[in-house]
Write an enzyme that holds these catalytic residues in place. Sequence first.
Site, PDB file in Angstrom:
ATOM      1  N   SER A   1     -30.040  29.615   4.520  1.00  0.00           N
ATOM      2  CA  SER A   1     -30.435  28.648   3.794  1.00  0.00           C
ATOM      3  C   SER A   1     -29.575  28.142   2.757  1.00  0.00           C
ATOM      4  CB  SER A   1     -32.018  28.728   3.438  1.00  0.00           C
ATOM      5  OG  SER A   1     -32.749  27.794   2.960  1.00  0.00           O
TER       6      SER A   1
ATOM      7  N   ASP B   1     -37.157  25.123  13.119  1.00  0.00           N
ATOM      8  CA  ASP B   1     -37.076  25.373  11.581  1.00  0.00           C
ATOM      9  C   ASP B   1     -37.785  24.139  11.003  1.00  0.00           C
ATOM     10  OD1 ASP B   1     -36.080  25.228   9.174  1.00  0.00           O
ATOM     11  OD2 ASP B   1     -34.241  26.075   9.749  1.00  0.00           O
TER      12      ASP B   1
ATOM     13  N   HIS C   1     -37.792  29.135   9.899  1.00  0.00           N
ATOM     14  CA  HIS C   1     -36.701  29.290   8.799  1.00  0.00           C
ATOM     15  C   HIS C   1     -36.602  30.523   8.426  1.00  0.00           C
ATOM     16  CE1 HIS C   1     -34.180  27.194   5.833  1.00  0.00           C
ATOM     17  NE2 HIS C   1     -34.474  28.063   4.945  1.00  0.00           N
TER      18      HIS C   1
END
Length: 178
Positions: free
Chosen positions: A32, A120, A158
């Site tokens: 991320s 995600d 995610h």
Amino acid sequence: PTESGFTTDVLALYDWAKARSGNSSILFWGHSLGTGIATNAARKLQEERGVQVDAVILESPYTNIREAAANIPLTLIYRQFPGFEYLILDSLARAGMFFRSDENVKVLGCPLLILHAEDDAVLPPKMGRELYETARKAYKDKSKVKFITFPEKLGLGHDYISFHPELPALVKDFLNMK
């Protein structure tokens, strides 16, 4: 925290690990927000020291922080209001937060693996695909760039790619290709 500070911290950690690792490989793995930090550090290491990290792995990446902030579902409601760009997106730039992975991958030469789950809901998989395409166009050796997607049915979203039981083998196969 600043973009420069994060990058400096990663390079200090790299130096520490390199001094203790002998001939072992060292790779940067970002998840991320950390994907921008990983590409920044890899680029800086390459450009300022003439050293390539052994590989970069990006899990749930984005192209750059401005596009990420403009596309994450959390900002959906705010995008319709006047001033969204100035108050949110431009404030990131004023704070020196760019995390330009899309620019960084254009100059990297080390093996690059991009991982993204199709479900995600934080960073759209299209961002991972776009980053992959940017890297593929720039890399002389196209075999050094790989993109792996995980189907929605796995429910990795995610945050859970790292829990996928086949991930260690996928990464090992990728690293053995270099």
